[in-house]
Every structure is written in C-alpha cells, then in structure tokens.
Design a protein around this motif. Structure first.
Motif, PDB file in Angstrom:
ATOM      1  N   GLU A 220     -10.167  -2.365   5.742  1.00  0.00           N
ATOM      2  CA  GLU A 220     -10.674  -2.093   4.406  1.00  0.00           C
ATOM      3  C   GLU A 220      -9.773  -2.728   3.348  1.00  0.00           C
ATOM      4  O   GLU A 220     -10.263  -3.270   2.345  1.00  0.00           O
ATOM      5  CB  GLU A 220     -10.778  -0.581   4.185  1.00  0.00           C
ATOM      6  N   TYR A 221      -8.461  -2.671   3.572  1.00  0.00           N
ATOM      7  CA  TYR A 221      -7.522  -3.308   2.643  1.00  0.00           C
ATOM      8  C   TYR A 221      -7.787  -4.813   2.577  1.00  0.00           C
ATOM      9  O   TYR A 221      -7.827  -5.398   1.483  1.00  0.00           O
ATOM     10  CB  TYR A 221      -6.085  -3.045   3.085  1.00  0.00           C
TER      11      TYR A 221
ATOM     12  N   LEU B  59     -10.770  -5.432   0.487  1.00  0.00           N
ATOM     13  CA  LEU B  59     -10.467  -5.233  -0.929  1.00  0.00           C
ATOM     14  C   LEU B  59      -9.778  -6.468  -1.503  1.00  0.00           C
ATOM     15  O   LEU B  59     -10.128  -6.939  -2.596  1.00  0.00           O
ATOM     16  CB  LEU B  59      -9.570  -4.011  -1.110  1.00  0.00           C
TER      17      LEU B  59
ATOM     18  N   ARG C 138     -12.169  -0.611  -5.014  1.00  0.00           N
ATOM     19  CA  ARG C 138     -12.557   0.398  -4.010  1.00  0.00           C
ATOM     20  C   ARG C 138     -13.440   1.472  -4.630  1.00  0.00           C
ATOM     21  O   ARG C 138     -14.433   1.908  -4.024  1.00  0.00           O
ATOM     22  CB  ARG C 138     -11.315   1.014  -3.379  1.00  0.00           C
TER      23      ARG C 138
ATOM     24  N   LEU D   6      -7.012  -3.030  -6.766  1.00  0.00           N
ATOM     25  CA  LEU D   6      -7.566  -2.511  -5.519  1.00  0.00           C
ATOM     26  C   LEU D   6      -8.225  -1.156  -5.732  1.00  0.00           C
ATOM     27  O   LEU D   6      -9.264  -0.855  -5.121  1.00  0.00           O
ATOM     28  CB  LEU D   6      -6.473  -2.404  -4.456  1.00  0.00           C
TER      29      LEU D   6
ATOM     30  N   ALA E 207      -7.303   3.615   2.666  1.00  0.00           N
ATOM     31  CA  ALA E 207      -7.940   2.385   3.149  1.00  0.00           C
ATOM     32  C   ALA E 207      -7.290   1.937   4.456  1.00  0.00           C
ATOM     33  O   ALA E 207      -6.066   1.882   4.573  1.00  0.00           O
ATOM     34  CB  ALA E 207      -7.825   1.288   2.103  1.00  0.00           C
TER      35      ALA E 207
ATOM     36  N   SER F 261       0.804  -1.219   0.000  1.00  0.00           N
ATOM     37  CA  SER F 261       0.000   0.000   0.000  1.00  0.00           C
ATOM     38  C   SER F 261       0.837   1.268   0.000  1.00  0.00           C
ATOM     39  O   SER F 261       0.338   2.334  -0.335  1.00  0.00           O
ATOM     40  CB  SER F 261      -0.937   0.014   1.219  1.00  0.00           C
TER      41      SER F 261
ATOM     42  N   LEU G 200      -6.274   5.254  -2.745  1.00  0.00           N
ATOM     43  CA  LEU G 200      -6.139   3.919  -2.161  1.00  0.00           C
ATOM     44  C   LEU G 200      -5.475   3.955  -0.800  1.00  0.00           C
ATOM     45  O   LEU G 200      -5.797   3.167   0.085  1.00  0.00           O
ATOM     46  CB  LEU G 200      -5.357   3.020  -3.119  1.00  0.00           C
ATOM     47  N   TRP G 201      -4.525   4.889  -0.605  1.00  0.00           N
ATOM     48  CA  TRP G 201      -3.757   4.904   0.647  1.00  0.00           C
ATOM     49  C   TRP G 201      -4.640   5.170   1.868  1.00  0.00           C
ATOM     50  O   TRP G 201      -4.224   4.936   2.996  1.00  0.00           O
ATOM     51  CB  TRP G 201      -2.661   5.965   0.596  1.00  0.00           C
TER      52      TRP G 201
ATOM     53  N   PHE H 272       0.854  -7.994   2.708  1.00  0.00           N
ATOM     54  CA  PHE H 272       0.730  -7.542   1.323  1.00  0.00           C
ATOM     55  C   PHE H 272       1.112  -8.613   0.313  1.00  0.00           C
ATOM     56  O   PHE H 272       1.273  -8.317  -0.875  1.00  0.00           O
ATOM     57  CB  PHE H 272       1.575  -6.287   1.117  1.00  0.00           C
TER      58      PHE H 272
ATOM     59  N   ALA I 240      -6.529  -0.924   7.504  1.00  0.00           N
ATOM     60  CA  ALA I 240      -6.100  -2.322   7.400  1.00  0.00           C
ATOM     61  C   ALA I 240      -7.292  -3.240   7.148  1.00  0.00           C
ATOM     62  O   ALA I 240      -7.209  -4.169   6.321  1.00  0.00           O
ATOM     63  CB  ALA I 240      -5.353  -2.734   8.664  1.00  0.00           C
TER      64      ALA I 240
END
Length: 325
Positions: A274-275, A278, A134, A130, A270, A90, A267-268, A109, A272
């Motif tokens: 939410e990531y 995704l 999103r 991602l 998001a 990320s 994207l940044w 990741f 943890a």
C-alpha cells in the motif's frame, strides 16, 4: 555532522543542536545530504515520549526531508549518487532522522524528486502527501464528479488534499478560520471556501452542494466536528477521520438515517504494498505538476524547537520546515 539531538523526552526545549557521527551505511540503505526537513505533529508528539511510537534515547527526530544522494548501498538500484530525492519514512527507526545534515535511510523510503520541486517543497511531502492521498483515494474511494469537504484545508495535509481532489475531478470545498488561510485554499484550487462548518454556516455548505451535502468529508479535528460532519454529509457519504484531539458524543441515529460511513485512518497502517502504491500516486501527481506543496514557514535547524512550537500553535498556513546548511 550537525544534528538535533533529543536526550530527554519533554518540551521543545529538549531539541538541542549537537555534533553527531554520520550513521553507518548498509546494503539496502541510502545516505542523503539533507537540505530541508518537514515538521509534523507526530514528530512533536514523539518527542514528548507519550506517542504510540517511543524511540530509544538519544535520537534525532524527523521522518520527512529532501536532499541529494551521497552514497547508495550495494542492493540499491532506483536512485544513484547525485540524485535529488525526498525522504518519506513511515516510522521512527527506519531512518536516522532528517533533522540532520546527513541521514542513512532504508532505500524503500527514498524517492526521486522532480527538478521543478524545491528541496523545501520536497520536505513538505512525506507524511502530508501520503496522508492526503490515502485519505482521498484509499479510504474515501474518491470518484470523479463527487463533492469533497476538506474541513481545515489550510494546513499542510489539507492544501495537498485540495490539489489532489481537484486533479481527480472533484468539486472541492475547503474551510479555514483566517482570511489568509481562506485565500490560500482558494488559490490552491478549491471551488468554494467557507469558515469552519458550524450551525451558523451550514446552509452555505448545503447551497454549495445543491442541498445534498458533500459526498466525502476529510476531517482533521473529529472531537470538535464529527457530530456536525454526520449531520451535513450526503446520504451514503463517507467521513474520513485523520485527526482527533479528544472525546466526543455522537448520535448514531443520524448515521443510521444517512447510512453514512465514518472511517478512521492512520498512515502507519499502510502495508508495504500500500505504501508503494501511495508513493506511485504521489510521484505521478508531482510529475504531472498538479501537486505543489505550500511552505508556511521555514526555520533554520538551530531553531527546530521554535518550528515544533509553531506546528502545535497552528500559527502558519501550509507546511512548517527546517532548513539545513
């Protein structure tokens, strides 16, 4: 190991192939032998030293990649040595950089790569997949039966957004500027493909949506298109801005009349959780074989600078990657 080494911020000429030490392992890390790495606009901006994230020099660029697990930390349980994986970091600093033969990356990741997805396609996931997911499902809250305009659909994010929206039961309209790009957008699953929306072809868009306009617009170049987006979106529609390169004047009265929403996305932001959601969504689409990343051009690692230039020039449709021997 061979790796791209950036010792000074600047142009693509600063991307130098060098020999670097393989980074040290940690308990929550995974070491991957990388065979392909994705090139994103954010990688290029970061290399100039003017982006929101400024890494400590020297550094190896690259947040996205794919390869085979070489070693896992003692706290890692979801992947094993020998697994095919893709990397979707990320932000810079959480991985040692995918433009290298080996990376050591935070295990959060690193994700299993289905057997039917090549390493090159795996490298095209990460930020594009991602971002598309999103934008469509978190920010736009896409529902089955809605119409979606993907304004600039022939790029890496746009093509994956077309596939995702179609799989969700949407009526998908994609735009592109070149014939080859339009053909690719159509082949990827768009119901209607148009030139980039302007005053000259807005009626074609209205015809495609039975006069109401698209329920959702995914916008990659807001400084050029946002005023038009506001004018053509359906009443109470949603415009998600995921790309912009300058200022623009917009008449808010049209937004009031439409009661539409303009929602930014990066994207940044998001979390943890939410990531993780995704990634679950993207991997489900991969497993169902409805998401197939499209490669526009592959460059060898030693030509990483040329890959950076190609991304910014917009020369190719689909994803630009580098391959690593």
């Amino acid at each position: 190991m061979k790796a791209i080494n950036i010792q000074q911020f600047g142009t693509s000429e600063q991307l130098k192939l060098a020999e670097r030490s393989i980074p040290n392992m940690q308990a929550h890390a995974v070491k991957v032998r990388v065979y392909a790495a994705g090139v994103n606009p954010s990688d290029v901006y970061t290399s100039t030293g003017t982006y929101a994230v400024v890494p400590e020099l020297p550094y190896t660029p690259g947040l996205d990649g794919a390869g085979i697990v070489e070693e896992v930390g003692e706290a890692v349980t979801h992947v094993n040595v020998g697994d095919r994986v893709f990397i979707a970091a990320s932000t810079q600093g959480l991985c040692s950089g995918t433009f290298a033969q080996y990376i050591v990356c935070d295990a959060a990741f690193v994700h299993p790569l289905p057997a039917h997805i090549t390493f090159e396609q795996g490298a095209a996931l990460g930020i594009p997949a991602l971002t598309a997911y999103r934008a469509l499902f978190d920010r736009a809250e896409l529902q089955q039966g809605q119409s979606v305009l993907i304004h600039g659909a022939s790029g890496a994010v746009g093509l994956q957004a077309v596939q995702m929206a179609k799989a969700a039961g949407a009526f998908v309209i994609g735009t592109a500027s070149r014939t080859q790009g339009k053909e690719l957008v159509k082949a990827t699953g768009a119901d209607v493909v148009l030139d980039h929306i302007s005053a000259e072809n807005v009626e074609a868009l209205r015809d495609a949506t039975n006069g109401k306009g698209p329920d959702i617009i995914i916008e990659f170049l807001a400084n050029v298109n946002l005023q038009t987006d506001v004018e053509v979106v359906a009443k109470r529609g949603v415009i998600v801005v995921i790309g912009n390169r300058g200022d623009i004047t917009v008449n808010p009265r049209v937004m009031m009349q439409k009661e539409c929403d303009v929602r930014g996305m990066i994207l940044w932001n998001a979390t943890a959780d939410e990531y993780a959601a995704l990634i679950k969504g993207v991997t489900t689409l991969l497993e169902e074989k409805v998401l197939q990343p499209v490669i526009g051009q592959a460059f060898p690692l030693e030509q990483a600078g040329a890959a950076f230039d190609a991304v910014m020039a917009g020369t190719y449709n689909g994803k630009i990657i580098v391959t690593i021997d």
